[in-house]
Design a protein around this motif. Structure first.
Motif, PDB file in Angstrom:
ATOM      1  N   LEU A  81       0.848  -1.191   0.000  1.00  0.00           N
ATOM      2  CA  LEU A  81       0.000   0.000   0.000  1.00  0.00           C
ATOM      3  C   LEU A  81       0.887   1.246   0.000  1.00  0.00           C
ATOM      4  O   LEU A  81       1.872   1.327   0.742  1.00  0.00           O
ATOM      5  CB  LEU A  81      -0.887  -0.011   1.250  1.00  0.00           C
ATOM      6  N   LEU A  82       0.543   2.220  -0.819  1.00  0.00           N
ATOM      7  CA  LEU A  82       1.321   3.455  -0.909  1.00  0.00           C
ATOM      8  C   LEU A  82       0.554   4.575  -0.211  1.00  0.00           C
ATOM      9  O   LEU A  82      -0.638   4.781  -0.460  1.00  0.00           O
ATOM     10  CB  LEU A  82       1.566   3.812  -2.379  1.00  0.00           C
ATOM     11  N   LEU A  83       1.291   5.287   0.637  1.00  0.00           N
ATOM     12  CA  LEU A  83       0.669   6.293   1.496  1.00  0.00           C
ATOM     13  C   LEU A  83       1.471   7.589   1.398  1.00  0.00           C
ATOM     14  O   LEU A  83       2.685   7.569   1.569  1.00  0.00           O
ATOM     15  CB  LEU A  83       0.757   5.739   2.929  1.00  0.00           C
ATOM     16  N   ARG A  84       0.799   8.713   1.094  1.00  0.00           N
ATOM     17  CA  ARG A  84       1.512   9.997   1.075  1.00  0.00           C
ATOM     18  C   ARG A  84       1.327  10.663   2.426  1.00  0.00           C
ATOM     19  O   ARG A  84       0.196  10.929   2.846  1.00  0.00           O
ATOM     20  CB  ARG A  84       0.990  10.901  -0.048  1.00  0.00           C
ATOM     21  N   ASP A  85       2.444  10.938   3.119  1.00  0.00           N
ATOM     22  CA  ASP A  85       2.323  11.525   4.457  1.00  0.00           C
ATOM     23  C   ASP A  85       2.199  13.049   4.370  1.00  0.00           C
ATOM     24  O   ASP A  85       2.212  13.622   3.263  1.00  0.00           O
ATOM     25  CB  ASP A  85       3.465  11.062   5.381  1.00  0.00           C
ATOM     26  N   ALA A  86       2.126  13.692   5.530  1.00  0.00           N
ATOM     27  CA  ALA A  86       1.867  15.139   5.582  1.00  0.00           C
ATOM     28  C   ALA A  86       2.985  15.941   4.912  1.00  0.00           C
ATOM     29  O   ALA A  86       2.793  17.090   4.506  1.00  0.00           O
ATOM     30  CB  ALA A  86       1.711  15.567   7.036  1.00  0.00           C
ATOM     31  N   HIS A  87       4.192  15.355   4.776  1.00  0.00           N
ATOM     32  CA  HIS A  87       5.323  16.055   4.140  1.00  0.00           C
ATOM     33  C   HIS A  87       5.410  15.744   2.647  1.00  0.00           C
ATOM     34  O   HIS A  87       6.381  16.121   1.986  1.00  0.00           O
ATOM     35  CB  HIS A  87       6.634  15.655   4.828  1.00  0.00           C
ATOM     36  N   GLY A  88       4.455  15.003   2.146  1.00  0.00           N
ATOM     37  CA  GLY A  88       4.461  14.697   0.709  1.00  0.00           C
ATOM     38  C   GLY A  88       5.293  13.473   0.374  1.00  0.00           C
ATOM     39  O   GLY A  88       5.462  13.124  -0.800  1.00  0.00           O
ATOM     40  N   LYS A  89       5.840  12.820   1.397  1.00  0.00           N
ATOM     41  CA  LYS A  89       6.677  11.648   1.143  1.00  0.00           C
ATOM     42  C   LYS A  89       5.794  10.408   0.975  1.00  0.00           C
ATOM     43  O   LYS A  89       4.840  10.211   1.733  1.00  0.00           O
ATOM     44  CB  LYS A  89       7.605  11.462   2.342  1.00  0.00           C
ATOM     45  N   VAL A  90       6.123   9.576  -0.051  1.00  0.00           N
ATOM     46  CA  VAL A  90       5.313   8.373  -0.263  1.00  0.00           C
ATOM     47  C   VAL A  90       5.940   7.195   0.483  1.00  0.00           C
ATOM     48  O   VAL A  90       7.092   6.839   0.264  1.00  0.00           O
ATOM     49  CB  VAL A  90       5.144   8.065  -1.767  1.00  0.00           C
ATOM     50  N   LEU A  91       5.168   6.625   1.387  1.00  0.00           N
ATOM     51  CA  LEU A  91       5.624   5.484   2.180  1.00  0.00           C
ATOM     52  C   LEU A  91       4.969   4.217   1.632  1.00  0.00           C
ATOM     53  O   LEU A  91       3.860   4.271   1.098  1.00  0.00           O
ATOM     54  CB  LEU A  91       5.223   5.650   3.651  1.00  0.00           C
ATOM     55  N   ARG A  92       5.673   3.091   1.837  1.00  0.00           N
ATOM     56  CA  ARG A  92       5.217   1.839   1.239  1.00  0.00           C
ATOM     57  C   ARG A  92       5.067   0.798   2.339  1.00  0.00           C
ATOM     58  O   ARG A  92       5.988   0.612   3.142  1.00  0.00           O
ATOM     59  CB  ARG A  92       6.326   1.437   0.260  1.00  0.00           C
ATOM     60  N   PHE A  93       3.917   0.120   2.384  1.00  0.00           N
ATOM     61  CA  PHE A  93       3.678  -0.843   3.462  1.00  0.00           C
ATOM     62  C   PHE A  93       3.290  -2.204   2.904  1.00  0.00           C
ATOM     63  O   PHE A  93       2.376  -2.314   2.098  1.00  0.00           O
ATOM     64  CB  PHE A  93       2.568  -0.339   4.389  1.00  0.00           C
ATOM     65  N   ARG A  94       4.005  -3.231   3.377  1.00  0.00           N
ATOM     66  CA  ARG A  94       3.692  -4.601   2.956  1.00  0.00           C
ATOM     67  C   ARG A  94       2.635  -5.229   3.855  1.00  0.00           C
ATOM     68  O   ARG A  94       1.996  -6.210   3.495  1.00  0.00           O
ATOM     69  CB  ARG A  94       4.962  -5.460   3.035  1.00  0.00           C
ATOM     70  N   ALA A  95       2.514  -4.678   5.092  1.00  0.00           N
ATOM     71  CA  ALA A  95       1.541  -5.230   6.043  1.00  0.00           C
ATOM     72  C   ALA A  95       1.084  -4.087   6.934  1.00  0.00           C
ATOM     73  O   ALA A  95       1.708  -3.023   6.952  1.00  0.00           O
ATOM     74  CB  ALA A  95       2.199  -6.313   6.883  1.00  0.00           C
ATOM     75  N   GLY A  96       0.020  -4.318   7.663  1.00  0.00           N
ATOM     76  CA  GLY A  96      -0.439  -3.288   8.589  1.00  0.00           C
ATOM     77  C   GLY A  96      -1.938  -3.339   8.775  1.00  0.00           C
ATOM     78  O   GLY A  96      -2.644  -4.050   8.079  1.00  0.00           O
ATOM     79  N   GLU A  97      -2.372  -2.564   9.759  1.00  0.00           N
ATOM     80  CA  GLU A  97      -3.787  -2.524  10.110  1.00  0.00           C
ATOM     81  C   GLU A  97      -4.288  -1.123   9.789  1.00  0.00           C
ATOM     82  O   GLU A  97      -3.768  -0.136  10.308  1.00  0.00           O
ATOM     83  CB  GLU A  97      -3.884  -2.820  11.614  1.00  0.00           C
ATOM     84  N   VAL A  98      -5.257  -1.012   8.918  1.00  0.00           N
ATOM     85  CA  VAL A  98      -5.673   0.304   8.426  1.00  0.00           C
ATOM     86  C   VAL A  98      -6.974   0.762   9.085  1.00  0.00           C
ATOM     87  O   VAL A  98      -7.928  -0.010   9.180  1.00  0.00           O
ATOM     88  CB  VAL A  98      -5.881   0.256   6.890  1.00  0.00           C
ATOM     89  N   THR A  99      -6.996   1.996   9.515  1.00  0.00           N
ATOM     90  CA  THR A  99      -8.253   2.616   9.962  1.00  0.00           C
ATOM     91  C   THR A  99      -8.493   3.815   9.058  1.00  0.00           C
ATOM     92  O   THR A  99      -7.599   4.652   8.875  1.00  0.00           O
ATOM     93  CB  THR A  99      -8.135   3.131  11.419  1.00  0.00           C
ATOM     94  N   ILE A 100      -9.697   3.890   8.509  1.00  0.00           N
ATOM     95  CA  ILE A 100     -10.015   5.046   7.652  1.00  0.00           C
ATOM     96  C   ILE A 100     -10.368   6.213   8.574  1.00  0.00           C
ATOM     97  O   ILE A 100     -11.162   6.061   9.503  1.00  0.00           O
ATOM     98  CB  ILE A 100     -11.184   4.717   6.710  1.00  0.00           C
ATOM     99  N   GLU A 101      -9.751   7.378   8.319  1.00  0.00           N
ATOM    100  CA  GLU A 101     -10.012   8.541   9.167  1.00  0.00           C
ATOM    101  C   GLU A 101     -11.030   9.446   8.488  1.00  0.00           C
ATOM    102  O   GLU A 101     -11.223   9.374   7.269  1.00  0.00           O
ATOM    103  CB  GLU A 101      -8.709   9.309   9.394  1.00  0.00           C
ATOM    104  N   LYS A 102     -11.615  10.319   9.284  1.00  0.00           N
ATOM    105  CA  LYS A 102     -12.586  11.257   8.707  1.00  0.00           C
ATOM    106  C   LYS A 102     -11.832  12.266   7.864  1.00  0.00           C
ATOM    107  O   LYS A 102     -10.777  12.753   8.262  1.00  0.00           O
ATOM    108  CB  LYS A 102     -13.333  11.980   9.830  1.00  0.00           C
TER     109      LYS A 102
END
Ligand code: BTN
Length: 329
Positions: free
Chosen positions: A306-327
């Motif tokens: 899963l690819l995630l863009r953080d608050a600094h614009g950096k794209v992080l990559r996750f092979r595993a994890g537990e996701v919670t959708i935020e408002k």
């Protein structure tokens, strides 16, 4: 080898809602009408109801609401050579039973379905609520003999196939939440657990487990699940035929597995992903190894990370994890 009950069911289902005469069944099977009647009694004891009329014969009036092996087998459309189906009344975990069967050299592919599990397992050591025979607990076993890297997107691919199956079967709109949840409006209807045993550089065997909430009524969940779980019946507004769904599921899983192993899934994956993924563009929190990451989901890479863009614009990559959708802000 089809049993007498298989043949009786096949004939009755083929003519539904018409009638099949006892004489025709007796002639087809080469047994007496009394013997036919005795087999019909067995089917009644397993939850079938039949209408019987002297002049017309039999027809199905009601089907069992819990798993019935012959009814599933009779409704299978795809059946790879050598495939076997085990339907158990109760087991600790269908994934564990599949692993035991693999260890005992049962030929693959095979499926283990159970009406109840006493130790149903989810990801991250969680318990999978498995007390109701109105739902599906199923595991499928394969020996793919490929490198582990080849199977990285397997669970996601199976999840997409399940979403497609449910959409067509029950006319509902499921979503797939990375990495293994089937959701309706944020509530979970299904979870997948894939477990593989690996020899030095090849997968020796693989078990794909699926728990699917099918017919638990609204209000039928324990308190801790009441707000998070949902069944297909709740979403569809009517109970589903559990055995017909089980047969469709078996067919779809076997086909999806073969498509994946043959690498034919590559042409279809992206389309299905766009149709069913619920995370793209959503702000989420992802818990991984005790660390919490926040950001907006930008997509998936080729390895299913899963690819995630953080608050600094950096794209992080996750092979595993537990996701919670935020408002959304
Ligand atoms: C999850 O959402 O964490 C995965 C749940 C998987 C549950 C199924 S039920 C059939 C099979 N047997 C098990 O013990 N687990 C899987």
């Amino acid at each position: 080898m089809p049993t007498v009950e298989h043949v009786i069911l096949r004939e009755l289902l083929a003519r539904e809602p018409g009638w099949v005469s006892g004489t025709a069944l007796a002639a087809k099977l080469g047994i007496s009408r009394v013997a036919i009647w005795q087999h019909m009694e067995k089917l009644r004891a397993a939850g079938f109801e039949f209408e019987a009329q002297r002049s017309r014969g039999y027809r199905i009036a009601a089907r069992p609401g819990t798993l019935h092996p012959q009814l599933i087998e009779t409704q299978l459309r795809v059946r790879p050579k050598g495939f076997t189906l085990l339907v158990l009344d109760e087991v600790d975990s269908t994934n564990d039973e599949a692993a035991r069967q693999l260890a005992a050299d049962r030929p693959t592919p095979f499926a283990v379905l159970a009406r109840r599990q006493t130790r149903g397992r989810g990801r991250l050591g969680r318990v999978w609520h498995s007390e109701s025979s109105a739902n599906l607990y199923a595991s499928f076993a394969f020996r793919p003999r490929v490198e582990p890297e080849r199977m990285q997107t397997f669970t996601l691919w199976m999840g997409l196939n399940l979403c497609e199956l449910l959409a067509n079967f029950a006319h509902v709109a499921p979503g797939l939440k990375w990495p293994n949840d089937i959701l309706f409006n944020g509530r979970k209807a299904g979870g997948m657990l894939t477990e593989a045993r690996i020899d030095s550089d090849q997968i020796r065997d693989l078990v794909f487990g699926l728990g699917l909430n099918v017919n638990t009524p609204a209000g039928g969940w324990p308190a801790d699940l009441a707000r998070r779980a949902v069944s297909l019946a709740e979403v569809a507004g009517a109970e589903l035929d559990l055995n017909r769904l089980a047969a469709a599921l078996v067919g779809r899983v076997l086909l999806a597995y073969q498509t994946f192993v043959d690498r034919e899934h590559l042409k279809l994956f992206a389309d299905l992903w766009h149709r069913y993924d619920v995370l793209r563009g959503r702000p989420i929190a992802l818990l991984e190894g005790g660390r919490r990451h926040q950001g907006t989901v930008t997509g998936l890479d080729d390895e299913g990370a899963l690819l995630l863009r953080d608050a600094h614009g950096k794209v992080l990559r996750f092979r595993a994890g537990e996701v919670t959708i935020e408002k959304s802000a």
